[in-house]
Design a protein around this motif. Structure first.
Motif: not given
Length: 131
Positions: A6, A9, A23-24, A27-28, A30, A33, A36-37
């Motif tokens: 990644y 992080e 963060v949600a 994430r959608r 990303d 990938g 890294r969360f």
């Protein structure tokens, strides 16, 4: 040392409702990938493994780049948004004046985030204990 799979992080406080929403959202976005969360509030999280003091991780957002460099504060958000393809949005945040204003605004938010996100008790605003 091998390069991680990644680009960065990010360590975030998953117990913070605003932080968790951001963060949600990221994430959608990303899909590749590249991020890294890592949730600081997750059971088993070990701050010592990051090389950064627990209190520092909780005081402001931090991220480690693939080369091991640690960034914090608004720079983390710049890196996150660039990683998900929003580099065009990041560029203006580096302009003189804008950069300083955003840094100041983030420091004010970070200092008051427990109160702003409804996480203060009658006794005051203390970070949850490190596990």
């Amino acid at each position: 040392m091998a390069t991680p799979p990644y680009d960065l992080e990010v360590w975030f406080d998953g117990a913070c409702p605003l932080c968790a929403r951001e963060v949600a959202f990221l994430r959608r976005l990303d899909r590749a990938g590249r991020i890294r969360f890592t949730d600081l509030a997750a059971p088993g999280f070990d701050a010592a493994a990051t090389g950064i003091a627990w209190r520092d991780l909780m005081d402001r957002i931090h991220a480690r780049l693939a080369d091991g460099t640690v960034v914090e504060g608004v720079e983390v958000f710049r890196r996150l948004y660039a990683a998900v393809g929003y580099g065009w949005l990041v560029a203006p945040t580096r302009l003189p004046g804008v950069r300083q204003l955003l840094d100041l605004a983030y420091r004010a938010f970070a200092r008051n985030r427990l109160r702003l996100t409804g996480r203060c008790a009658a006794e005051g605003c203390e970070l949850h204990a490190h596990r």
